[in-house]
Design an enzyme around this catalytic site. Structure first.
Site, mmCIF file in Angstrom:
data_model
loop_
_atom_site.group_PDB
_atom_site.id
_atom_site.type_symbol
_atom_site.label_atom_id
_atom_site.label_comp_id
_atom_site.label_asym_id
_atom_site.label_seq_id
_atom_site.Cartn_x
_atom_site.Cartn_y
_atom_site.Cartn_z
ATOM 1 N N ASN A 10 0.878 -1.175 0.000
ATOM 2 C CA ASN A 10 0.000 0.000 0.000
ATOM 3 C C ASN A 10 0.913 1.222 0.000
ATOM 4 O OD1 ASN A 10 -1.849 2.020 0.473
ATOM 5 N ND2 ASN A 10 -2.035 1.563 2.675
ATOM 6 N N LYS A 12 0.102 4.316 -0.143
ATOM 7 C CA LYS A 12 -0.476 5.525 0.469
ATOM 8 C C LYS A 12 -0.244 6.714 -0.475
ATOM 9 C CE LYS A 12 0.700 3.448 4.839
ATOM 10 N NZ LYS A 12 0.453 3.511 6.247
ATOM 11 N N HIS A 96 -9.370 1.217 4.845
ATOM 12 C CA HIS A 96 -8.073 1.302 5.534
ATOM 13 C C HIS A 96 -8.237 2.197 6.762
ATOM 14 C CE1 HIS A 96 -3.894 2.392 6.327
ATOM 15 N NE2 HIS A 96 -3.567 1.285 5.666
ATOM 16 N N GLU A 98 -6.536 4.510 7.910
ATOM 17 C CA GLU A 98 -6.305 5.950 7.666
ATOM 18 C C GLU A 98 -7.535 6.590 7.032
ATOM 19 O OE1 GLU A 98 -2.576 5.518 5.575
ATOM 20 O OE2 GLU A 98 -1.645 4.861 7.439
ATOM 21 N N GLU A 168 -5.500 -5.106 10.467
ATOM 22 C CA GLU A 168 -4.453 -4.104 10.649
ATOM 23 C C GLU A 168 -4.677 -3.380 11.973
ATOM 24 O OE1 GLU A 168 -2.394 -3.033 6.750
ATOM 25 O OE2 GLU A 168 -3.973 -1.579 7.104
ATOM 26 N N GLY A 174 2.562 1.889 10.578
ATOM 27 C CA GLY A 174 3.519 2.987 10.434
ATOM 28 C C GLY A 174 4.223 3.362 11.728
ATOM 29 N N SER A 212 3.547 -2.586 10.146
ATOM 30 C CA SER A 212 4.996 -2.633 10.290
ATOM 31 C C SER A 212 5.617 -3.969 9.872
ATOM 32 C CB SER A 212 5.405 -2.249 11.713
ATOM 33 O OG SER A 212 4.969 -0.928 11.990
ATOM 34 N N GLY A 233 2.831 -1.299 4.171
ATOM 35 C CA GLY A 233 2.916 0.119 3.826
ATOM 36 C C GLY A 233 4.353 0.515 3.525
HETATM 37 C C1 PEP Z 1 -0.578 -0.046 5.757
HETATM 38 O O1 PEP Z 1 -0.440 1.005 5.155
HETATM 39 O O2 PEP Z 1 -1.580 -0.734 5.551
HETATM 40 C C2 PEP Z 1 0.468 -0.466 6.713
HETATM 41 C C3 PEP Z 1 0.314 -1.596 7.361
HETATM 42 O O3 PEP Z 1 1.561 0.373 6.866
HETATM 43 P P1 PEP Z 1 2.998 -0.016 7.542
HETATM 44 O O4 PEP Z 1 3.421 -1.322 6.916
HETATM 45 O O5 PEP Z 1 3.888 1.123 7.152
HETATM 46 O O6 PEP Z 1 2.768 -0.144 9.002
#
Ligand code: PEP
Length: 250
Positions: A10, A12, A96, A98, A168, A174, A212, A233
């Site tokens: 992803n 973003k 998501h 966010e 998630e 993040g 992460s 991400g």
């Molecule tokens: C995401 O954007 O869905 C995500 C899990 O980000 P990250 O891997 O950076 O934590």
């Protein structure tokens, strides 16, 4: 039941069209033929067409990060499932955290977006997850059960091939803080059980973990029985690190 691993990036709000093409040109040779797993990239709307063109003939599935449930209309700034398909993409992330946190996506909206995505033939990756406060107050399962029930309210069992769930935990996105493989497994087993209680073919539905994920924790997460893939991400922004995740175990 064996579920085909699904490794999704992803991006973003990162990467222009040119940067997306450069990434794909570097990434495709690194992953080679993917006979036993799927790889996907959710790119910004402005890069959809160029990413889809660049990925043509490769195993990489290109997707959007969001969509509106209407086909067209006075919805400034939004894109529809039909527009995503016409750009050559095949997938969309829906709900998501966010989107839920900053743009007001609710379970009801997620449900409408899911119906629109499936009607257009897209593969839909529906995200659920608890906040840190919810986990610390022992409400994780209750929160997830509510999100699943609302987000899948209109989902019909015959569409299970095009539905992917992503667990998630908001506190792991993040932040560099990954759920332990045991925490992720326990929670994803719960999600599978809930899918079954909603009358859905839970054993056939892939459930991804996101939060992460890095090349050095991908394999241990993927070894868990209820983790069928990863949503990545930050570590999907570099071709070599995402290729290592896609090729976990090799
Ligand atoms: C995401 O954007 O869905 C995500 C899990 O980000 P990250 O891997 O950076 O934590």
């Amino acid at each position: 039941m064996s579920r085909r691993p699904f490794l999704a990036g992803n991006w973003k709000m990162f990467k222009t069209g040119d940067q997306a093409v450069a990434f794909i040109e570097e990434f495709v040779p690194l992953i080679g033929d993917l006979t036993d797993r799927d790889a996907a990239l959710a790119v910004p709307a402005t890069a959809l067409q160029r990413a889809a063109d660049a990925a043509k003939g490769s195993p990489v599935i290109i997707g959007a990060q969001n969509l509106h449930w209407e086909n067209e209309g006075a919805f400034t700034g939004e894109i529809s499932a039909g527009m995503i398909v016409s750009a050559g993409a095949k997938m969309a992330i829906i709900g998501h955290s966010e989107r839920r946190q900053y743009f007001g996506d609710t379970d009801e909206w997620v449900s409408k977006k899911l119906s629109a995505a499936l009607a257009a033939g897209l593969l839909a990756v529906v995200c659920v997850g608890e906040t840190l406060a919810e986990r610390e107050s022992g409400r994780t399962f209750e929160v997830l059960a509510t999100q699943l029930k609302g987000s899948l309210a209109d989902f019909k069992a015959q569409d299970e091939k095009n539905l992917i769930l992503a667990y998630e935990p908001v506190w792991a996105i993040g932040t560099g803080k990954t759920a332990t493989k045991e925490e992720a497994q326990e929670t994803q087993a719960f999600i599978r059980k809930e899918l079954g209680s909603l009358g859905l073919p839970a054993e056939a539905i892939r459930i991804l973990y996101g939060g992460s994920v890095k090349p050095d924790n991908a394999q241990a997460l993927m070894a868990q029985p209820d983790i069928d893939g990863l949503l990545v991400g930050g570590a999907s922004l570099k071709a070599d690190s995402f290729a290592k995740i896609v090729k976990y175990g090799n």
